[in-house]
Every structure is written in C-alpha cells, then in structure tokens.
Design an enzyme around this catalytic site. Structure first.
Site, short mmCIF file in Angstrom:
data_model
loop_
_atom_site.label_atom_id
_atom_site.label_comp_id
_atom_site.label_asym_id
_atom_site.label_seq_id
_atom_site.Cartn_x
_atom_site.Cartn_y
_atom_site.Cartn_z
N TYR A 150 -11.08 6.77 103.92
CA TYR A 150 -12.02 7.48 104.80
C TYR A 150 -12.59 6.53 105.85
O TYR A 150 -12.52 6.80 107.04
CB TYR A 150 -13.13 8.08 103.93
CG TYR A 150 -14.13 8.92 104.68
CD1 TYR A 150 -13.80 10.19 105.17
CD2 TYR A 150 -15.44 8.47 104.89
CE1 TYR A 150 -14.72 10.97 105.84
CE2 TYR A 150 -16.37 9.24 105.56
CZ TYR A 150 -16.01 10.50 106.03
OH TYR A 150 -16.93 11.27 106.70
N SER A 194 -26.14 18.42 97.28
CA SER A 194 -25.63 19.61 96.60
C SER A 194 -25.64 19.40 95.09
O SER A 194 -26.03 20.31 94.34
CB SER A 194 -24.23 19.96 97.11
OG SER A 194 -23.45 18.80 97.30
N GLY A 212 -30.53 4.22 91.20
CA GLY A 212 -31.13 5.23 92.08
C GLY A 212 -32.02 4.62 93.13
O GLY A 212 -32.77 5.32 93.81
P1 NAD Z 1 -16.09 19.61 105.18
O1 NAD Z 1 -15.16 19.08 104.16
O2 NAD Z 1 -16.96 20.76 104.81
O3 NAD Z 1 -15.32 20.00 106.51
C1 NAD Z 1 -14.10 19.42 106.90
C2 NAD Z 1 -13.17 20.54 107.34
O4 NAD Z 1 -11.93 19.96 107.79
C3 NAD Z 1 -12.82 21.48 106.19
O5 NAD Z 1 -12.97 22.82 106.63
C4 NAD Z 1 -11.36 21.15 105.87
O6 NAD Z 1 -10.65 22.24 105.32
C5 NAD Z 1 -10.86 20.72 107.23
N1 NAD Z 1 -9.69 19.83 107.18
C6 NAD Z 1 -9.49 18.75 106.38
N2 NAD Z 1 -8.30 18.20 106.63
C7 NAD Z 1 -7.72 18.94 107.62
C8 NAD Z 1 -6.48 18.88 108.30
N3 NAD Z 1 -5.58 17.93 108.02
N4 NAD Z 1 -6.22 19.83 109.25
C9 NAD Z 1 -7.11 20.81 109.52
N5 NAD Z 1 -8.30 20.91 108.91
C10 NAD Z 1 -8.60 19.98 107.96
O7 NAD Z 1 -17.00 18.38 105.67
P2 NAD Z 1 -18.22 18.32 106.67
O8 NAD Z 1 -19.33 17.72 105.94
O9 NAD Z 1 -18.40 19.62 107.36
O10 NAD Z 1 -17.69 17.23 107.71
C11 NAD Z 1 -17.17 17.57 108.97
C12 NAD Z 1 -16.85 16.30 109.76
O11 NAD Z 1 -18.05 15.53 109.94
C13 NAD Z 1 -15.86 15.38 109.06
O12 NAD Z 1 -15.00 14.82 110.02
C14 NAD Z 1 -16.72 14.30 108.44
O13 NAD Z 1 -16.02 13.10 108.31
C15 NAD Z 1 -17.84 14.22 109.45
N6 NAD Z 1 -19.07 13.69 108.83
C16 NAD Z 1 -19.80 14.46 107.95
C17 NAD Z 1 -20.92 13.92 107.36
C18 NAD Z 1 -21.77 14.71 106.38
O14 NAD Z 1 -22.74 14.17 105.86
N7 NAD Z 1 -21.50 15.96 106.13
C19 NAD Z 1 -21.31 12.61 107.64
C20 NAD Z 1 -20.53 11.84 108.51
C21 NAD Z 1 -19.42 12.42 109.11
#
Ligand code: NAD
Ligand code: UDP
Ligand code: UDP
Length: 317
Positions: A150, A194, A212
């Site tokens: 990642y 969650s 923690g």
């Molecule tokens: P999430 O897992 O809910 O969403 C990711 C989405 O990408 C999912 O719907 C998944 O099905 C889709 N996906 C995964 N691989 C794929 C592929 N090869 N082709 C098409 N779709 C694909 O996660 P999230 O929390 O909504 O995160 C969204 C983005 O934000 C990600 O890129 C994540 O790295 C980034 N991000 C999130 C956080 C957080 O705290 N939630 C923090 C830093 C970065």
C-alpha cells in the site's frame, strides 16, 4: 476535452467505496455528470444504490489495472483498497491497482486533457520521525513489510503523477489523505473507528492494539470530500502534494473511551498485539491546505462519531 453539454463530466474511480460514494453524491449536487468506476473489491452497490436512476450518474464495473477509454473533463483516482486487512489480502493486486491504475488513469488524462487528482495517503510518511507531518517530509517507510504494497504503491503513484506533470504537462493534484471516517465505512474492514463502534454496539470487547498509546488524527468524511473538491478547483499551478485531514490527535485508548461514552456501551477494553510497522503517531500539518484551499475541517470528532454511530446502529439493526 469538453462535451457539448455544459455539465462537467467527472470520473470517480473507486466511486462505490466509502469516500468515493460521498464524493459522487457531492459532485451530483454540484451539477456534474458523474461516471463511477469500480471493481467492487471493497466497494458495494449499497453505497451508491440511491444514486442509480439519477440521469447524471453512470456506474461502470471495471478494474483500473486495465485500460479505460472514456471522455471526461476531470478524474478523481480513488480506486485502491484502503484498510490494512483489505490491502494485505492480495498485496500484489494492491500494488498493481496503485501503479498500473495510476498509469492507465494518467494515460487517459493525457489523451483527453483532463485534470486528474490522486487520492494519496499519510502512509507515504510511514512511521514518521517528523511530527506533525508536513508535505516536505520524505517519510520513514519499510519497503519490504506487510504495509509496503500500500505505502510504496501510493508513493510510486505520486512519482508517476509528478513525472506525467513534468514530462507531459498534465494538470495534476495530489491529496495526502489522513485517517478519514464516517457512514459507509466497511463494518468488517478492521479499521479502528468502525471496529470500536461495531464492538461497542454489540457489547463485545473493544480491541486495543499495543498499549493504545499510538495516535491518529481523524477527519469526518464530509470535511474530506469538501477538501477534495476544493483541491480539484485550485489553479493549474497548484499540484500539491497537500495534506488533508483533521489535526485533532487522539490515542487509541482515548478514542475507545469516546466511543464507549457516545454509545453508552459497557464493553471492556482488551489489549492485543500491535501489528507490524504500525505507525506510533500521525497528525497532519494542514497549513498548506488552509492557504491554498481556504479549507479547514469543521466537524469535531465527537460530532462525527455520533453520526457514524447512528449509521452503524441503523445498519446493525
Ligand atoms: P474503500 O475500500 O471503501 O474504497 C476503495 C474503492 O476502490 C472500493 O470501492 C473498491 O472496490 C475500489 N477498487 C479497489 N481496487 C480497484 C480496482 N483495481 N479497480 C477499480 N476499483 C477498485 O476505501 P476508502 O476509504 O473509500 O478509500 C478511497 C481512497 O482514499 C483510496 O485510494 C485510499 O487509499 C485513499 N485514502 C483513504 C483513507 C481513509 O482513511 N479512508 C486515508 C488515506 C487515503
Ligand atoms: N490509457 C487508457 N485510456 C486512455 C489512454 C491510455 O487507459 O484513454 C492507458 C493505456 O493502457 C496506456 C497507459 O494508459 O498504456 C499510459 O498511456 P500513455 O499514453 O502515457 O503511454 P503509452 O500509451 O505510450 O503506453
Ligand atoms: N487499532 C486498534 N484496534 C483495532 C483496530 C485498529 O487499536 O481494533 C489501531 C491500529 O493498530 C492503529 C490505529 O488503530 O494503530 C489505526 O488503525 P487503522 O487500521 O484504522 O488505520 P491506519 O493504521 O491505517 O492508520
């Protein structure tokens, strides 16, 4: 490339995920034509079911590691599993999603001259030696550990974004997103917010990893989506990377106690081993976002947790 329609055509990859679904919703409210692309690895149709039927919303099942030929004006590249248990399930695919996915979306942006935003992450800082983290810090990342697929995938994607910018003059925006939470988080994704809420609502023990005492800074999803849209709208000269998050910093024990108080749960705290390479502290310096986007988060942790608890309560029945 503009269509004859006055509406902006916006592609959201990972649009059926947690953050992506909120982003699709907000873009539709702002009169964009939204194309949501997702392979449903961690995203679910329930997250966007309420948008289906809207004439300006289109859903496409597609994996971004394969080329995609569509005509759009802006691309938000969010496709990538974000929770440790999800991205470690198939680590090779995780790296491919970040790297091949970035190449394909950048190739698409290049062909159609679209503006493109990358959802990068605070994980590019690894277990940071600089606190709070500023954008000029290069990070402390293990290249061969369990989190590397990642962290290094996202770092390589940033490299690709900046090389396409320098080499092909692409208009790029790189957001380094810190821990974000809210409704539509996956209930079994193992992420701390969650996990604690679901455990508290079920009266099960709250699992604290390590002592923690490690810290995180939690941003409510509505604030984050606001920042992403503001970032996309910045002048072409501003590329980022820019930290997006809420600088309020809490230990995991503090978070657990808040969740217990807000749910009224009697769950006990239990201590489990700390996962490998788990960062000990994390807090964004958001000075750059404040200056360039005129943005700061508005939703305090207690309020955001209340809304998230309501969501999980309704969901868990
Ligand atoms: P999430 O897992 O809910 O969403 C990711 C989405 O990408 C999912 O719907 C998944 O099905 C889709 N996906 C995964 N691989 C794929 C592929 N090869 N082709 C098409 N779709 C694909 O996660 P999230 O929390 O909504 O995160 C969204 C983005 O934000 C990600 O890129 C994540 O790295 C980034 N991000 C999130 C956080 C957080 O705290 N939630 C923090 C830093 C970065
Ligand atoms: N690509 C895509 N959609 C497009 C244009 C390109 O998915 O509309 C992909 C294509 O698979 C290509 C990648 O983006 O391999 C990188 O494109 P680029 O033009 O940068 O490089 P090249 O085509 O020379 O590999
Ligand atoms: N964590 C915890 N109990 C859990 C889940 C996570 O104590 O049930 C800790 C985890 O070890 C980490 C922090 O909470 O220190 C945030 O974990 P998460 O997976 O949500 O995000 P990330 O580590 O990617 O910031």
């Amino acid at each position: 490339m503009r269509s004859y329609s006055v509406r902006k055509r916006v592609l959201v990859t990972g649009g059926a995920g947690f953050i992506g679904s909120h982003l699709c919703e907000r873009l539709l409210e702002q009169d964009a034509d939204v194309l949501c692309v997702d392979n449903f690895f961690t995203g679910v149709k329930d997250n966007i079911a309420h948008l289906i039927g809207n004439a300006h919303f289109e859903l496409m099942r597609h994996d971004v590691t394969f080329p995609l030929y569509v005509e759009v004006d802006e691309i938000y590249n969010l496709a990538c599993p974000a929770a440790p248990i999800h991205y470690q399930f198939d680590p090779v695919q995780t790296t491919k999603t970040s790297v091949h996915g970035a190449i394909n979306m950048l190739g698409l942006a290049k062909r159609v001259k679209a503006k493109i935003l990358q959802a990068s992450t605070s994980e590019v800082y690894g277990d940071p030696k600089v606190h709070p983290q500023t954008e000029d810090y290069w990070g402390n990342v293990n290249p061969i550990g369990f989190r590397s697929c990642y962290d290094e995938g996202k770092r390589c994607a940033e490299t690709l974004f900046f090389d396409y910018h320098r080499q092909h003059k692409l208009r790029i925006k790189v957001a380094r997103i810190f821990n974000t939470y809210g409704p539509r988080m996956h209930p079994n994704d193992g992420r701390v917010v969650s996990n604690f809420i679901v455990q508290a609502l079920k009266g099960e023990p709250i699992t604290i990893y390590g002592k923690g005492s490690q810290t995180r800074s939690f941003c409510y999803v509505d604030d984050l989506v606001d920042a992403l849209i503001r970032l996309m709208a910045t002048p072409d000269g501003f590329t980022g990377p820019v930290n997006l998050g809420n600088p309020g910093e809490f230990t995991m024990v503090e978070l657990a106690k808040k969740v217990l108080a807000l749910t009224g749960s009697k769950s006990e705290l239990v201590y489990k081993p700390l996962p490998e390479d788990d960062p000990m502290q994390r807090k964004p310096d958001i000075g750059l976002a404040a200056r360039e986007l005129g943005w700061k988060p508005t939703i305090p942790l207690d309020d955001g947790l209340r809304r998230t608890i309501d969501y999980f309560r309704a969901r868990e029945g």
